[in-house]
Structure formats: C-alpha cells, structure tokens
Design an enzyme around this catalytic site. Structure first.
Site, PDB file in Angstrom:
ATOM      1  N   CYS A   1      17.508  14.546 199.838  1.00 33.01           N
ATOM      2  CA  CYS A   1      18.399  14.306 198.698  1.00 33.01           C
ATOM      3  C   CYS A   1      18.495  12.836 198.320  1.00 33.01           C
ATOM      4  O   CYS A   1      18.619  12.503 197.139  1.00 33.01           O
ATOM      5  CB  CYS A   1      19.793  14.868 198.988  1.00 33.01           C
TER       6      CYS A   1
ATOM      7  N   HIS B   1      25.023  11.472 195.247  1.00 34.96           N
ATOM      8  CA  HIS B   1      24.590  10.244 195.927  1.00 34.96           C
ATOM      9  C   HIS B   1      24.392   9.147 194.880  1.00 34.96           C
ATOM     10  O   HIS B   1      23.676   9.328 193.897  1.00 34.96           O
ATOM     11  CB  HIS B   1      23.257  10.469 196.662  1.00 34.96           C
TER      12      HIS B   1
END
Lengths: 346, 346, 346, 346
Positions: free
Chosen positions: D150, D242
């Site tokens: 990710c 993120h």
C-alpha cells in the site's frame, strides 16, 4: 413541483451541510445563499472554505452570495433554511418573517417560544398548527419553525416510542462529537486524549426542548410533557455522531423486547429525506452498538440508532445515536421544510 | 521499617504501574516478581515490554522473574500485590493464601465474596475486620483484600461524601479511557473517531461494588448500602483517566455549596500514597473541569476530582474523575497494602 | 546570583511554558509579565487561561500584568524572554532594545538577520559574538538573540554531530504536533483522523535556519553552512513532540555505529536547563523509537532523541524527536538566557 | 460476461474490503469464500466480525465459508483474490496454482520473484507477459500476479509520471494509517497522541517494489528501474489513507507546472474499477492538500492525489496520498483481476 429555497448563513459548517443535502433534492432548488458582509458579492466557491468531503455542487459553486438581509433575497424564494448563529438569527429572522418569508430554522433562538413550532416530523408534526397562533400573535405573513438541538433530537424519538409505557423520569448523559461546536469550536489541544464535561447551555436545552417536543397541542395551546428530564453533556474526540446513555423510569413493567418493538415500530413519515425506519435497534447480540463512526451514516445520516436496552429497577437503560450535523442540524431543517410543503404551508 | 513485597503478574500494564509507584516507596521494597511461564527465568528487563514513560528502576530491571507459584516466591515476602487476569487469579490466589501470604489484589475475582474486604482506605478501612471472618471460613493463614474496579473507585468517594444527605438513587454514565482494557485491549481501529457504549461486565461491577464499599460492617457481617445504583459504561478515545457523569437522588435538600463542602472536607487518611485531600472540587467558575488530560495526575494520580455540581429536581448532578491505572488499579492496591501495615495485619 | 527576568507575551501557550520552566529556576526570578492591552492591569491568574497541567506558581499568579511596552517594565529587569507573535515582535522588540534591554526571543522575526545570533548553546554558542556587530550596526545598548524554530532545533543537533563526516545534502520530513501552532492553531475538525501536509512558512525556516546554525563565525561575519537542506513539513494528531525523518548524504563512509557514537558523544554544556547528554540514541534493538508520547519528556523535555539509524547508498537515514514547546520554544529561550549570563553578557 | 471469483482469507480486514468492493461489480460474482479452520462451515455472516460501515451484502452473508484449501473451492471459480497473511500465502498459494487457479494476490510473498508480475494496470500492465515465463519455470497451469504494498502504490504513479524527466533519486517519508496493519495491528495505547517511526519490513518493500514496477519487460526478462529509492516509514493516528512526502532528483529542469501536467495527463485505463483520472493534482491555491480524511475517498478510493509540488535545487518535492485498503490493497487486486480478464488470461 419545485420549491425555490434559500440558505441564510450558507458558508458555515451547517450551511455547507445544507448544500450537500440539497444536492439532487427532488423538490427543493437552491435559489439564494446569504452570508456575512465579508462574503457578499463573491461566488459561493470563493466565499466558502469548503470542508465537506464531497465536492461543491457545480451549479451552487457559481451562485453569488448575498448579505443576510431581506433586500438581498429574491421574491421567488418560497422557503428559507437558517443556520445563523443564534444571536444573529434572533435579530435577523424577524426581518425576514415580516417580509413574509417562511423559515425552517436550525438556530436555537425562539425554540422555546410558546408560538413557535419546534418539530421533528415523525414525532409532532401536528405542532405546525402553532403557526396560526404565531401569525395572530406577531402579525407576520411568514412563518417560523424550528428543529431541536442536535443532542435533543438524538434522544427524543426513543422517548416518544417509550411514552406509551408511562414515561416518568429521564437521566441522559451525552458523548458529543466536536462538529457540534462548528468548524473551529473545539481546538485540537482541548480535545486530543481528553473529554470536556461541559457544553455551554446544552443541558437546559435538552431538558426543556424534550418536554416541548413530547408535549401535546390542542389546536390553540401547547402543553409540555410532564416527565422530568435530567441531562449531563460531554464533548469527546469524535468527529460526527452524538452517542447518549439514557435511563428512563417507566410507570409500566417493560421488557427490553417490548421496548425494542416499540422503537422499531414507531411510525415513520413519507417525506423525501425521511429514513424508511425512524429508529434502528441493535439487539443483545450486538451490545457494543451503536457506535458513532459505524452507525452515524445509516440511511444517509437520517436514522436514529439505539441499542443496549436493559432492564433497571424502575425502568430501562439504553444507548442512542444520531448524526449531529445531518439528523441533528441541516437534515432536520430540510425535513421540516418538506413537512411544511406536504402540509400545504408553502 | 521495611516490608518486602512481591508482584504477581508483574509484566502486564498494571504490573508495570506497580513497579513505577513502588519506586522510592518509604516502606515497601520489591523482593519478588512473577509472570507467566514464558517470562520465568528472564530478568525483568528482558521479560517486560516496558511501556511506562519513566524508565525501569535499575534495581528492578535485574530481578529474575519467577513463575506465579508459591514455590517461586521467597518466604521473606510479607505482602503480595496481584494484577493477574481474574481467571488466573481465581485459581492462583488461593494457593498463595493457603501458604500464608497476604495479598492486596486488584483482580476482580472474589470482590463481592462476603468474607473478602473490598476497601478504599479513606472510605471503609474498618471492613478489614472481615479478614477474621475470612480466616475462620477458609482456614487460610494469609489474608486477601481487594480494591474495587477503576470505574467504581472514581465515583464512590463522592457518594460517600454525599451519604450524609440521604443517598437514595444513583445514575452514572462513564467515559472510560482505553488503558482500562490493558495494553492491547482496545485497537486503534475500534476507537479513533469513535466511542463504544459497552464494556463487558463493567456495569454490574459498578452497581454492586459501590453498595458493598458504602455498606456497614458490624464486626461480624457486612450489610450492603441500600441505594439503587444504575450504571452505563462507555469507552472513549482517551489514554488515561475515567470521567463520569453522576446524578444522585438525595433525601435532603442540598445546595451545590453543601455538596462541595462535604466533598472537599471528606476526611483523608495518613498513609504514604494517600493524597493530602481526597477529593478536589472545581467550582462554578470552572464548569468545564475536571478533564482527563488536565486532572488525572493531581497528587500523583491518587486524588479524585469533581466539578459541575448542579441542583436537579430530586438531588444533584456532577462529574468526577480519577486516574484509572493509578487510583483505579495499582495505586489502589498499594494504598490497601499500606493500610494493612498500618492496621497491623502485616 | 539572581537575575530578574520578564516575559513578553506571558499569557500565550509559550508564555505559560516559560512560567512553568522558570518555576524553581536557580538563577532566574520572574519580575515582570506583559501581555496585550486587554490583559494589562489584571493579575496573571485572571489574565491567563492557564492550560498547563501543573498549577500556576503561587507567586506568579498574583503578579499584575503590564502592557508590552518598555514603560511598563521596571529597570531592574536584566533579561526579557519573548514569545510574541512575530508580527508584534518585529515592531516591539526594537523598542525594548533601544531602551537597553537584553532579549532572548523565540519569535521568528529577525532570525535570519546577519547581525542577530541564532543559537543553540550546545551547537554554536560562539555566535553570541555577533552581538558586538549588532550593537555597532544598530546603536542598541541592549542585545537580541534568537532561538530557532521548533522543527529546526529537533534536527540540527543530529546534523551537527554528523558534520565531521562531510554533511552534504539533507532531506527531512516532519511529523509535527499541534501545540506548535499555539493553543487554537489547529482545530479538532481539521486534525482528528487526518494529517495536513503544509505548515505555512515552516519549510523555508528549516532550510535556512539549519544552515545558519551550522555556519561558522570568524569574529566579524557569519558564513552559512554549505549543505543543501530540503524540508517537507506535516501536521499530525499529536499534542507535543515533533518527530522527523532525516536522510543525509555524507562525504565519508559512515556506519550506523559511527553515527551513533558521534551523536551520543556530542558535547553538552554545563547550564542549569541543559540536559546531561544532548542526544539520546536508540539502538537497533528499539527500532520503533523515538516516539513523541514516550520520549518527548526525556530530561525535562530538553533532550533530543534519535533512532533508526540505517545506511543508505549515499549516507544515512534516521529519525529524531524533541519536545517542541520545551526544547523547541520556551526551554530554548531559557537556555539561551543562561548562556548570556554564563558568557557575561548580562 | 460473468466471472466467478473466490476470496482466500475472506474474513479479515482486506477480505471484508474485497466483499464491499465486489458488491455490484459488473463482471465479478462471488462464488467462494475461504478462511481459517475455525471459520470453515459457518455462514460468512457468522464467521466474519464485520467492521465495514456499509452492511454485508445479503447474498454474501449466507455463503458458507470453506477452508483455504483447493479441495474446498469449486472448479467453476475462474479467479481467486488472496489477502492471506504472507506466511500462510507462501504455503497455500502454490497449492492453488498447481491446481490451475489464477490468483490476483495482495499478499507480500513472491512480489519480488523474477517470474511473478507485480502490476498496477495503469503503469505496467505489459508485465503480465511474465506469466508465460512463470508457467515455464514452475509448471503451473494457473497464474499468480501480485499488487504492490500500500505504501508503494501511493507513490509509484507519481514517479511514473515524472519518469520522462529523468528520474534519478527518490527520498520518501510516509505517514501511514493504522488500517494498514490490519484490524488489531496497532493498539490504541500505542498510537493515540503518538506516532511510530517504524513499520517492520516496509522500507525495503518500497525501495525494491518501486523499481520493479517502473522497470521494463522485454518479453523475456524484467529489468529494474535504475533510480535510487530511499524510504522512511511512519505510523500515525489516522484510520485510512497513506500520506507521503516525496523528494525527487530529476535529470531535467522541471517546473511544478510541468510536473502537474505530467501527473494529471498520465494515461488511465478503461477498466471497471479504474478511476477516470489516475492522479488528481491540487494546485498552489490549495497547498494543504491532499489530506487523508478529505481525499482518500476520491473516485471510490481508487484515485491517487498529489499536491504541494515545489522546486528544489535538484528536482522537486511534493506530497501524495491514496486509500491504503482500497487502492492500496483490495481495490488493487480487483483492478489486476479486471486486467487479467481484459487481456484474456481468464
């Protein structure tokens, strides 16, 4: 049928929610936006610091914001939504009402006035009859209706459902989200790793508004509900969604199952923004629900959730939850506006 | 005078607090640490994942951890503190008691047993007399005393102070910190931007432990206090410090000023870990206190705070707060240990 | 020896930290507090909304706050600490300097001026020599020295320690606490469950201040360090403690062990508020440290922490941390004040 | 056309996201769910502790969960999605591949294997050609493709867009959400009011996966991109999304405007789950974006956001953001599955 609406105080946190909720509305079409002098004359896109996670609707972005003054709102506006600070609203709303505007207001001023309907459509839509009293008293062509405070509206539907069992005393403690104080109302240094056991003016609001909402209107006068309501209000580090712990003393012997049925079967209303079911109840297999983050968005943020229903020596205890800036603010005003249309006041 | 103490379950979150609180203690000297088999044989430094913000005391760091078994605890240990999980404690504590050890335990097992003193030294130190009953019943040479649950201990001192006014009914809602569930008890995905309206087993604990703590001991038997206590427990995103909203029905007419005086003047106790004043009360000029982050560390985390005292139709409402892993766990056990010494049980 | 000190801007967040840090100081004694007009004439207790978790020192609570004007500060004040907003400071500090006051200032104005010492006592105390240049240039009897921005001071000690290996390029990304923006600087709605990749003006400050701090002073002129410094600054939901990820290109081949030794052995300074060791370094057995909550209070918040030192193709990467309102603001100014005394400027 | 799909590890956090994303998918129809032995034999509703805020799709709720074993997956399943822990996946995926299943896997094992395509459809769909190599090497009838970590996928699209300017060196620091560690990966006591400068194994993943994704495939062999990538990874208290601060050294002179154009115009792909535009870029009028909470859900969580593009002495710096459990995990695997269908591998 299209109803042209305006928003007073359109750039604030609740104002932005109005715009988000009215986007794609089947009946309401935004025709006017007002804000403070500093914003007047700018397009909405320029005037508002947009903080909602969905983008500004394109047609709204280009509307030129007016001052919050009847002179700046076109005559073809049939309904105004107001999310002004209560001090400003107390001064400005009467000016619009004298000019004949109908206002569905989220501002806290005048909520407890004897001739102002304070309504949740599913609970006490008949209180709209107070508008006649209001017009007689005040000589307004317009009409003013209010929705309750966000902490009140979270609990009152559950109390209404339990009223058939002889509602006598209520003790409620709130765990309220920071958005209830507006965008800059709670600083991060106040609330991270913390909780605040005080929200100015909130407890009296809950204690009196609840009794007005549950009261009865005989066509001429409103009687407050006789229950004793005690509230303690707290701010916690959640963004949206007020969670409340409620204890009720009831005249009848009531099982959690009875209470659950009463809540789940409490009649809804057929209006565009109303949820299919007013109250969703979590059973004993999910004792840790409702939770703000997981349940605030049920039915577009318009459904109340309840859970943890348990017997106590003199009644029941349970938890309830609602999205404070949707069901508890902008959505409440929109739903009241829909009721005004449905009932022929517009 | 030096008392050699041991800690059962020394590597856990409460175990670490014990070690922090005992560092520099005037009377207690750590002589034994126990933990699970996986840790036995290692130095404490190796065995514990130390998460307290002050460093591990140097002498403790090098102690070799034993198994939680009487065979692994030297005879010269006069007093054991226990912070074992209640299931483990229920099995292991009796083994130590049979061997003659005295245990001041924070574990929840046996708190409501008729012959086990559940004590807060400032409130009901006289309940220690139950130790005689306990020895008669169980044939132990040792003695077992318990401190209450962290949510209970936050409220009970304020109730004790108000008891002179005829304490009748209590409705309490808690806003509890995550540390109450232990280091891994609440995941970040559960609690960030959220609250959880359920803590397993917590509400019955508050409802029964409170009445035992406020009950009276006639030298032979303990009578529970007659008040009705209703509790609703919630977890919120704070690290330490339980905040509680309390409503009390009182027989007498009591002003907030009366209540404040009663709380502030409630007698303390002269023990090394006791606060100078048991309850600090914030006045009406600071309605937003106590707050967990700002007030949990008052008097080394051993003082209770209260505030927001307000009249209600049938009594009062107010907020109270305590540090849940100090006053509400390790500190409570240490204070009970000091009482045992003071009263000559050790 | 006692030095009488005053605090300009004493009611703000950094002002409160000054008061907390000066409580019990061996040399400095608070003799004057100033604030805005609205606060002047009130006692400090009345004027300040005290938000530090330790109580207001009793003697300070009763000091009457003056205006931030040389006329309101007594002549016996030897040293002023300033935590005014930079716009205000730019206007007011010169007025005090003309009157002969010596100021150790945390405000960002004039930090990069050629004749103003920007100092961290352990790093570049010799830059104080610029005061002579300053007096020649400006005709002041007083003296102005500055401490760097909180994000700069977190990193520069580690860079100073590595400079012996040929510091060439730096890439630093910050994870900054909300207290760096002042009490109301970051709202809860902005930062809960969020991060903000921008802090106005912060990146240029880090990039230029670092090079001035590491620069050399030949007695007449200051040369900036030749390294290229690239900074990216972010705000995250922590209360105190700035964490920074640093990549350095070094001319020499350096192992993590070399770097650790250089940091740990970097010489400290013997001043009352200075930490025993300037930089604490976590080894590879604790790769998840330093962490803001666990490490910001090391040595009363005055120690820098570093960890995670790892080789990269052209140098090293590591993390560093400091308490932003202690080492990064009020504590930095106090330490500079101590240096001024030590070096005989006061 | 309907493709029957199965999910290996369906009850975990990423497994739940798969189910949410596949609900209403135009091509994929869930035909099998597997989990650990403890869950096998239960309906999905019973087996999964559902934590996604949208309800379990009704048809999925009643599917009986099988063991993660080829014997428990029907032959009519054309495609498997895998979100198993990497240790489990390393053992189990080959068993399915030998049986001829095609797997689009989010698990980290084998991502860097020379004959396993690691793909982002918009970036390097041509790497699917490695499947032929894989089948030759391994003798599998099935096929295994992987999506990156990710944190990698958040940055690589922006690097791909800048590659035309001579991408030479990268320094990236991440601010990662807690959901990246799974539901129980980060405890609340670790992360409230804190940040953690270490995520096990994450930095090498970013440094190597990036170079593989940007590498070139000549039909027989894959060459890694030549850029040097340096990563520093941090965990912060956000739920999802993120955020990353990136510095790039570029061979060419590039303005922020050039970079913005390159990112905004980077070609997308026409697949059901792909965003209309791969990268949304915020301009200099919005320097505080992207932010995790406000931007992670753009285009159903499948769009990358970038902003804050600024020139540096040797290139540029900027921020980028992606939804880590959608674009960074389940959504990435689904998109890879769609590519497999589109390219005729299924």
């Amino acid at each position: 049928m299209t109803v042209r609406v305006g928003i007073l105080g359109a750039t604030g946190a609740v104002g932005q929610r109005f715009i988000q909720l009215l986007d794609g509305h089947p009946t309401f079409e935004i025709g006017a936006l007002t804000a403070s002098k500093a914003s007047a004359g700018k397009t909405y896109k320029e005037a508002a610091k947009w903080r909602v996670s969905t983008p500004i609707p394109e047609d709204v972005a280009e509307i030129v914001v007016g001052r919050t003054d009847p002179a700046d709102v076109p005559d073809d506006i049939d309904l105004l939504f107001s999310s002004l600070p209560s001090g400003v609203a107390a001064e400005v709303e009467p000016q619009f009402l004298e000019e004949g505007f109908v206002i569905s207001s989220n501002s806290s001023n005048d909520r407890m006035a004897e001739d102002v309907p304070l309504t949740i459509p599913e609970i006490n839509g008949d209180h709209l009859g107070l508008i006649e009293v209001q017009r007689d008293n005040r000589g307004w062509d317009g009409a003013l209706i209010k929705n309750p405070n966000c902490s009140t509206i979270t609990m009152v539907p559950t109390l209404a459902a339990l009223d058939e069992f002889g509602l006598d005393r209520v003790h409620v403690t709130t765990l309220q989200a920071v958005s209830g104080a507006g965008y800059s109302g709670v600083t991060s240094m106040e609330i991270i790793d913390n909780a605040i056991p005080h929200i100015g003016g909130e407890e009296p609001k809950m204690e009196t508004e609840s009794r007005k909402l549950l009261g009865s209107f005989d066509g001429a006068e409103l009687s407050m509900h006789g229950a004793e309501v005690n509230a303690s209000c707290n701010r916690i580090p959640t963004l949206d969604g007020h969670l409340e712990s409620v204890f009720v003393d009831l005249a009848d012997d009531v099982t959690p199952e009875d209470a659950r049925n009463a809540m789940e079967n409490y009649p809804g209303i057929d209006l565009p923004s109303a949820p299919e079911q007013l109250i969703h109840v979590f059973g004993e297999d999910q004792p840790d629900r409702p939770q703000p983050r997981l349940d605030r968005d049920r039915e577009n943020g318009m459904q109340i959730s309840a859970g943890g229903i348990t017997e106590t020596p003199q009644g029941l205890k349970y938890n309830c939850l609602a999205h404070n800036t949707v069901r508890g603010a902008a959505g409440a005003s929109v739903l009241n506006g829909e009721l005004l249309v449905e009932e022929g006041w517009i």
